[in-house]
Design a protein around this motif. Structure first.
Motif, PDB file in Angstrom:
ATOM      1  N   VAL A   3      -6.436 137.755 -12.030  1.00  0.00           N
ATOM      2  CA  VAL A   3      -5.604 137.529 -13.212  1.00  0.00           C
ATOM      3  C   VAL A   3      -4.791 136.249 -13.032  1.00  0.00           C
ATOM      4  N   GLY A   4      -4.266 136.036 -11.826  1.00  0.00           N
ATOM      5  CA  GLY A   4      -3.496 134.825 -11.564  1.00  0.00           C
ATOM      6  C   GLY A   4      -4.322 133.565 -11.731  1.00  0.00           C
ATOM      7  N   TRP A   5      -5.566 133.618 -11.303  1.00  0.00           N
ATOM      8  CA  TRP A   5      -6.453 132.469 -11.471  1.00  0.00           C
ATOM      9  C   TRP A   5      -6.641 132.156 -12.942  1.00  0.00           C
ATOM     10  N   PHE A   6      -6.856 133.203 -13.742  1.00  0.00           N
ATOM     11  CA  PHE A   6      -7.065 133.004 -15.174  1.00  0.00           C
ATOM     12  C   PHE A   6      -5.833 132.385 -15.834  1.00  0.00           C
ATOM     13  N   TYR A   7      -4.647 132.911 -15.524  1.00  0.00           N
ATOM     14  CA  TYR A   7      -3.426 132.369 -16.127  1.00  0.00           C
ATOM     15  C   TYR A   7      -3.200 130.921 -15.708  1.00  0.00           C
ATOM     16  N   GLY A   8      -3.482 130.594 -14.450  1.00  0.00           N
ATOM     17  CA  GLY A   8      -3.363 129.208 -14.011  1.00  0.00           C
ATOM     18  C   GLY A   8      -4.345 128.301 -14.735  1.00  0.00           C
ATOM     19  N   PHE A   9      -5.579 128.762 -14.884  1.00  0.00           N
ATOM     20  CA  PHE A   9      -6.597 128.003 -15.603  1.00  0.00           C
ATOM     21  C   PHE A   9      -6.171 127.774 -17.049  1.00  0.00           C
ATOM     22  N   ALA A  10      -5.688 128.838 -17.689  1.00  0.00           N
ATOM     23  CA  ALA A  10      -5.262 128.734 -19.090  1.00  0.00           C
ATOM     24  C   ALA A  10      -4.107 127.755 -19.232  1.00  0.00           C
ATOM     25  N   LYS A  11      -3.165 127.793 -18.320  1.00  0.00           N
ATOM     26  CA  LYS A  11      -2.021 126.888 -18.380  1.00  0.00           C
ATOM     27  C   LYS A  11      -2.458 125.437 -18.163  1.00  0.00           C
TER      28      LYS A  11
END
Length: 66
Positions: A3-11
């Motif tokens: 989930v953290g990877w996804f949020y970082g990617f999205a940001k």
């Protein structure tokens, strides 16, 4: 992926969560239309796929002037 990877990617790529409104926001939930979907499936049972056509609004005015 975490989930953290996804949020970082999205940001990093500027993805934002947007609230749907208008026609898309007023679309019914799948649970609400499941009975109608089953009715359509029952109506089309036995009809070969070669006889099923997908027609939407884009084809209504195919010969109209732009």
């Amino acid at each position: 992926f975490s989930v953290g990877w996804f949020y970082g990617f999205a940001k990093r790529h500027g993805f934002k969560r947007q609230l749907m409104h208008g026609e898309a926001g007023s679309a019914p939930d799948l649970e609400e239309i499941e009975p109608q979907i089953e009715e359509i499936r029952e109506t089309l049972r036995g009809v070969p796929f070669s006889r099923v056509y997908n027609i939407d609004e884009t084809g209504l005015y195919h010969s109209a002037a732009p």
